[in-house]
Design a protein around this motif. Structure first.
Motif, mmCIF file in Angstrom:
data_model
loop_
_atom_site.group_PDB
_atom_site.id
_atom_site.type_symbol
_atom_site.label_atom_id
_atom_site.label_comp_id
_atom_site.label_asym_id
_atom_site.label_seq_id
_atom_site.Cartn_x
_atom_site.Cartn_y
_atom_site.Cartn_z
ATOM 1 N N ARG A 1 0.815 -1.214 0.000
ATOM 2 C CA ARG A 1 0.000 0.000 0.000
ATOM 3 C C ARG A 1 0.849 1.265 0.000
ATOM 4 N NH1 ARG A 1 -5.607 -0.508 2.819
ATOM 5 N NH2 ARG A 1 -5.370 1.650 2.317
ATOM 6 N N TYR A 2 1.591 1.423 -1.068
ATOM 7 C CA TYR A 2 2.371 2.631 -1.295
ATOM 8 C C TYR A 2 1.953 3.249 -2.622
ATOM 9 C CZ TYR A 2 5.463 1.908 2.649
ATOM 10 O OH TYR A 2 5.954 1.770 3.910
ATOM 11 N N PRO A 3 2.212 4.559 -2.775
ATOM 12 C CA PRO A 3 1.853 5.223 -4.041
ATOM 13 C C PRO A 3 2.487 4.510 -5.218
ATOM 14 C CG PRO A 3 2.536 6.839 -2.416
ATOM 15 C CD PRO A 3 2.809 5.475 -1.827
ATOM 16 N N PRO A 4 1.835 4.473 -6.314
ATOM 17 C CA PRO A 4 0.632 5.203 -6.724
ATOM 18 C C PRO A 4 -0.671 4.491 -6.407
ATOM 19 C CG PRO A 4 1.504 4.062 -8.613
ATOM 20 C CD PRO A 4 2.432 3.760 -7.458
ATOM 21 N N TYR A 5 -0.638 3.418 -5.616
ATOM 22 C CA TYR A 5 -1.847 2.652 -5.329
ATOM 23 C C TYR A 5 -2.654 3.204 -4.162
ATOM 24 C CZ TYR A 5 0.478 -0.350 -8.581
ATOM 25 O OH TYR A 5 1.097 -0.809 -9.703
ATOM 26 N N VAL A 6 -2.049 4.019 -3.351
ATOM 27 C CA VAL A 6 -2.746 4.738 -2.274
ATOM 28 C C VAL A 6 -2.183 6.152 -2.205
ATOM 29 C CG1 VAL A 6 -3.206 2.682 -0.878
ATOM 30 C CG2 VAL A 6 -1.146 4.008 -0.464
ATOM 31 N N PHE A 7 -2.870 6.995 -1.482
ATOM 32 C CA PHE A 7 -2.407 8.358 -1.230
ATOM 33 C C PHE A 7 -1.829 8.422 0.174
ATOM 34 C CE2 PHE A 7 -5.987 8.747 -4.193
ATOM 35 C CZ PHE A 7 -5.333 9.348 -5.251
ATOM 36 N N LEU A 8 -0.888 9.345 0.377
ATOM 37 C CA LEU A 8 -0.253 9.520 1.681
ATOM 38 C C LEU A 8 -0.452 10.937 2.198
ATOM 39 C CD1 LEU A 8 3.255 7.884 1.084
ATOM 40 C CD2 LEU A 8 1.245 6.835 2.123
ATOM 41 N N VAL A 9 -0.532 11.043 3.517
ATOM 42 C CA VAL A 9 -0.496 12.332 4.193
ATOM 43 C C VAL A 9 0.462 12.166 5.368
ATOM 44 C CG1 VAL A 9 -1.788 14.045 5.512
ATOM 45 C CG2 VAL A 9 -2.876 12.896 3.589
ATOM 46 N N LEU A 10 1.397 13.092 5.503
ATOM 47 C CA LEU A 10 2.352 13.069 6.610
ATOM 48 C C LEU A 10 2.060 14.257 7.511
ATOM 49 C CD1 LEU A 10 4.896 11.740 7.845
ATOM 50 C CD2 LEU A 10 6.237 13.364 6.503
ATOM 51 N N ILE A 11 1.766 13.977 8.784
ATOM 52 C CA ILE A 11 1.518 15.027 9.766
ATOM 53 C C ILE A 11 2.690 15.021 10.737
ATOM 54 C CG2 ILE A 11 0.011 15.859 11.599
ATOM 55 C CD1 ILE A 11 -2.305 14.462 10.135
ATOM 56 N N THR A 12 3.345 16.170 10.868
ATOM 57 C CA THR A 12 4.496 16.300 11.758
ATOM 58 C C THR A 12 4.186 17.332 12.830
ATOM 59 O OG1 THR A 12 5.969 15.799 9.909
ATOM 60 C CG2 THR A 12 6.979 16.758 11.873
ATOM 61 N N VAL A 13 4.460 16.980 14.081
ATOM 62 C CA VAL A 13 4.238 17.868 15.218
ATOM 63 C C VAL A 13 5.596 18.203 15.811
ATOM 64 C CG1 VAL A 13 3.125 18.120 17.467
ATOM 65 C CG2 VAL A 13 2.004 16.794 15.662
ATOM 66 N N SER A 14 5.799 19.484 16.109
ATOM 67 C CA SER A 14 7.090 19.949 16.617
ATOM 68 C C SER A 14 6.880 20.893 17.806
ATOM 69 C CB SER A 14 7.835 20.673 15.493
ATOM 70 O OG SER A 14 8.976 21.308 15.984
ATOM 71 N N HIS A 15 7.716 20.710 18.838
ATOM 72 C CA HIS A 15 7.664 21.576 20.032
ATOM 73 C C HIS A 15 8.942 21.371 20.820
ATOM 74 C CE1 HIS A 15 6.161 23.142 23.928
ATOM 75 N NE2 HIS A 15 5.359 23.863 23.151
ATOM 76 N N SER A 16 9.259 22.309 21.688
ATOM 77 C CA SER A 16 10.481 22.208 22.491
ATOM 78 C C SER A 16 10.345 21.203 23.640
ATOM 79 C CB SER A 16 10.868 23.581 23.045
ATOM 80 O OG SER A 16 9.811 24.110 23.812
ATOM 81 N N ASN A 17 9.123 20.830 23.996
ATOM 82 C CA ASN A 17 8.870 19.872 25.061
ATOM 83 C C ASN A 17 8.497 18.520 24.440
ATOM 84 O OD1 ASN A 17 7.707 18.278 27.090
ATOM 85 N ND2 ASN A 17 6.862 20.038 28.162
ATOM 86 N N LYS A 18 9.288 17.511 24.708
ATOM 87 C CA LYS A 18 9.074 16.198 24.105
ATOM 88 C C LYS A 18 7.736 15.586 24.516
ATOM 89 C CE LYS A 18 11.412 11.801 23.314
ATOM 90 N NZ LYS A 18 12.627 11.034 23.573
ATOM 91 N N VAL A 19 7.362 15.741 25.772
ATOM 92 C CA VAL A 19 6.094 15.186 26.257
ATOM 93 C C VAL A 19 4.913 15.821 25.522
ATOM 94 C CG1 VAL A 19 4.598 14.922 28.285
ATOM 95 C CG2 VAL A 19 7.068 14.604 28.512
ATOM 96 N N LYS A 20 4.975 17.123 25.332
ATOM 97 C CA LYS A 20 3.908 17.835 24.617
ATOM 98 C C LYS A 20 3.779 17.312 23.186
ATOM 99 C CE LYS A 20 1.056 21.352 23.950
ATOM 100 N NZ LYS A 20 -0.254 21.365 24.576
ATOM 101 N N VAL A 21 4.900 17.085 22.528
ATOM 102 C CA VAL A 21 4.893 16.575 21.153
ATOM 103 C C VAL A 21 4.252 15.195 21.100
ATOM 104 C CG1 VAL A 21 6.368 15.787 19.268
ATOM 105 C CG2 VAL A 21 6.887 17.903 20.421
ATOM 106 N N ILE A 22 4.644 14.315 21.994
ATOM 107 C CA ILE A 22 4.116 12.952 22.000
ATOM 108 C C ILE A 22 2.618 12.962 22.288
ATOM 109 C CG2 ILE A 22 4.202 10.718 23.192
ATOM 110 C CD1 ILE A 22 7.234 11.289 23.639
ATOM 111 N N LYS B 1 -2.423 6.490 5.225
ATOM 112 C CA LYS B 1 -2.464 5.843 3.906
ATOM 113 C C LYS B 1 -3.930 5.594 3.590
ATOM 114 C CE LYS B 1 1.764 3.087 4.076
ATOM 115 N NZ LYS B 1 2.262 1.705 3.943
ATOM 116 N N TYR B 2 -4.386 6.126 2.464
ATOM 117 C CA TYR B 2 -5.802 5.966 2.141
ATOM 118 C C TYR B 2 -6.003 5.821 0.640
ATOM 119 C CZ TYR B 2 -5.684 10.900 0.817
ATOM 120 O OH TYR B 2 -5.390 12.099 0.219
ATOM 121 N N ARG B 3 -7.081 5.190 0.311
ATOM 122 C CA ARG B 3 -7.460 5.043 -1.094
ATOM 123 C C ARG B 3 -8.526 6.072 -1.457
ATOM 124 N NH1 ARG B 3 -5.477 4.664 -5.271
ATOM 125 N NH2 ARG B 3 -6.789 4.095 -6.993
#
Length: 108
Positions: A6-27, A69-71
């Motif tokens: 299930r990798y492109p071109p057979y599905v679409f991908l979206v990557l969401i990245t979260v960033s912060h100075s506090n590791k606990v907050k990010v998780i 990963k979605y179709r």
């Protein structure tokens, strides 16, 4: 092979990245995003993560990510917008950063 895993071109991908100075907050934030997504997306949509980004810390900011990963997910953009709006106060007050990459070329 790409179809099987299930990798492109057979599905679409979206990557969401979260960033912060506090590791606990990010998780915690990334886990909340994944929980919201799991409740709202279709059953055949796969959500990977949360996991540390390949480069887990840049400029004193921790980075975690999740991948979708979605179709066919016609309401996904609206759902992601609602999720970002849900964290708008943290983004504004606590310097939280949430980036969304529709169809990422690289996963860094």
């Amino acid at each position: 092979m790409r179809r099987t895993f299930r990798y492109p071109p057979y599905v679409f991908l979206v990557l969401i990245t979260v960033s912060h100075s506090n590791k606990v907050k990010v998780i915690q934030t990334t886990q909340q995003i994944v929980q919201i997504l799991l409740k709202k997306v279709q059953q055949d949509t796969v959500i990977l993560g949360p996991t540390p980004s390949p480069i887990a810390k840049i400029k004193d900011r921790y980075r975690y990510q999740c991948m979708i990963k979605y179709r066919d997910e016609p309401k996904l953009r609206k759902l992601i917008k609602k999720i970002i709006d849900l964290f708008a106060e943290d983004i504004r007050k606590e310097d939280l950063l949430i980036t969304v990459d529709m169809q990422p070329y690289q996963l860094m």
